[in-house]
Write a protein that holds these residues in place. Structure first.
Motif, short mmCIF file in Angstrom:
data_model
loop_
_atom_site.label_atom_id
_atom_site.label_comp_id
_atom_site.label_asym_id
_atom_site.label_seq_id
_atom_site.Cartn_x
_atom_site.Cartn_y
_atom_site.Cartn_z
N PHE A 58 46.44 53.48 -68.77
CA PHE A 58 46.34 53.47 -67.31
C PHE A 58 45.64 54.72 -66.81
N VAL A 59 45.96 55.87 -67.38
CA VAL A 59 45.29 57.11 -66.99
C VAL A 59 43.81 57.04 -67.35
N MET A 60 43.51 56.45 -68.52
CA MET A 60 42.11 56.26 -68.91
C MET A 60 41.35 55.45 -67.87
N ALA A 61 41.98 54.37 -67.36
CA ALA A 61 41.32 53.53 -66.36
C ALA A 61 41.03 54.32 -65.08
N LEU A 62 41.98 55.17 -64.67
CA LEU A 62 41.75 56.00 -63.48
C LEU A 62 40.56 56.91 -63.66
N PHE A 63 40.49 57.60 -64.80
CA PHE A 63 39.40 58.54 -65.02
C PHE A 63 38.08 57.83 -65.26
N LEU A 64 38.13 56.66 -65.89
CA LEU A 64 36.88 55.91 -66.12
C LEU A 64 36.29 55.46 -64.79
N ALA A 65 37.14 55.02 -63.86
CA ALA A 65 36.65 54.67 -62.53
C ALA A 65 36.05 55.89 -61.83
N GLY A 66 36.70 57.06 -62.00
CA GLY A 66 36.15 58.28 -61.41
C GLY A 66 34.81 58.67 -62.02
N LEU A 67 34.67 58.52 -63.34
CA LEU A 67 33.42 58.87 -64.01
C LEU A 67 32.29 57.95 -63.55
N ARG A 68 32.60 56.67 -63.37
CA ARG A 68 31.56 55.73 -62.96
C ARG A 68 31.14 55.96 -61.50
N GLY A 69 31.93 56.69 -60.74
CA GLY A 69 31.60 56.95 -59.35
C GLY A 69 30.81 58.23 -59.13
#
Length: 308
Positions: A186-197
């Motif tokens: 879940f934490v990975m998903a949060l940071f992956l969304a941030g990286l893609r932004g």
């Protein structure tokens, strides 16, 4: 003479005063049951729990107010002190390891690797399970007679020992293992969304200047993800403070009270030991812990928006 046709819009149908009132009040009428239920079942029960914490309630509520006596009893209770110490260990390791693994997995997936969707699903799958299922599964895995230790013994390594589940000094760390396994994706998903932004032009400019990829992530990208760090810490802290089902399924707070947490303390004293006032006091203390994390975060966010 040629006849010209002009397309004039049809006049809008006039609405009656009754229809105007319905347009204003209909959304409020639809939302009002949800608002009422939230006010009663959330904020109302919080206030009720706070009132009980100042009474000598036992199996049933008794509104004989005793002031701060329940909080004094709570702070002098050895089991509560142990539960708070365990929460500091469990929460600190849980948050730190989840952040580390989540960031590394997000950076790994951000490299546009093949089969990213499948890998992302595998990492996220544990979050789809309940903590009861997670605790039960890891209880089997960490059981010295059934799980990992037994498997390694069958492979011929009879000196291998992994008895954390039944070791009072190490039992709390089994909670960390299970919780990290479930929440890192879940934490990975949060940071992956941030990286893609993040704007790719910033990264391209840094690469033109000769910055290496590790330097770009450390000096440019990760500082840009500060709001994601804050959000992840808030969510993980909330999960750690209210952890009950994972502890119940995995260790039941044992051996003894060596892996006890405040949520389990609150439940046992409120519903099984007939000390509702003491349990209510512990619940208010847990709420205070959540507010101590949430309020500064909200203040900083609102202050940042006001300054912007």
């Amino acid at each position: 003479m040629p006849v010209t046709h002009t397309n004039t819009p049809a006049p809008l149908a006039s609405t009656t005063p009754w229809q105007d009132k319905m347009q204003v009040w209909l959304p409020k009428l639809i939302l009002s049951p949800t608002i009422v239920v939230t006010l009663i079942c959330v904020y109302g029960f919080v206030i009720w729990t706070g009132l009980l914490s100042f009474t000598k309630s036992r199996f049933l509520p008794q509104f004989d107010f005793v002031g701060w006596r329940q909080y004094e009893r709570l702070l002098n209770n050895d089991r509560w002190i142990t539960a708070c110490e365990n929460l500091l260990i469990f929460g600190g390791l849980f948050i730190a390891i989840c952040l580390l693994i989540g960031v590394l997995l997000a950076i790994f997936l951000d490299q546009k690797i093949q089969q990213e969707g499948m890998i992302r699903t595998i990492y996220l799958y544990p979050m789809a399970l309940s903590f009861i299922v997670t605790g039960t599964a890891w209880k089997w895995i960490l059981n010295p007679g059934l799980g990992l230790e037994n498997l390694v013994h069958q492979m011929g390594f009879t000196d291998f020992k992994f008895d954390w589940l039944v070791n009072s000094d190490m039992a709390v760390y089994t909670l960390v293992i299970a919780a990290v396994w479930q929440s890192s994706g879940f934490v990975m998903a949060l940071f992956l969304a941030g990286l893609r932004g993040i704007d790719s032009s910033i990264i391209n400019a840094a690469q033109i200047d000769g910055a290496s990829k590790p330097r770009i992530y450390w000096s440019i990208i990760l500082p840009c993800l500060r709001p994601v760090f804050f959000s992840a810490i808030i969510i993980l802290s909330h999960l750690a403070i209210k952890s009950f089902d994972l502890v119940t399924a995995l260790t039941s707070g044992g051996p003894g009270y060596s892996s006890d947490l405040p949520a389990l303390f609150m439940y046992s004293h409120s519903f099984t030991r007939g000390q509702m006032g003491l349990g209510a006091a512990s619940a208010i203390m847990m709420l205070a812990g959540i507010l101590a994390i949430l309020v500064p975060y909200l203040y900083s966010e609102l202050r940042g928006k006001r300054n912007a």
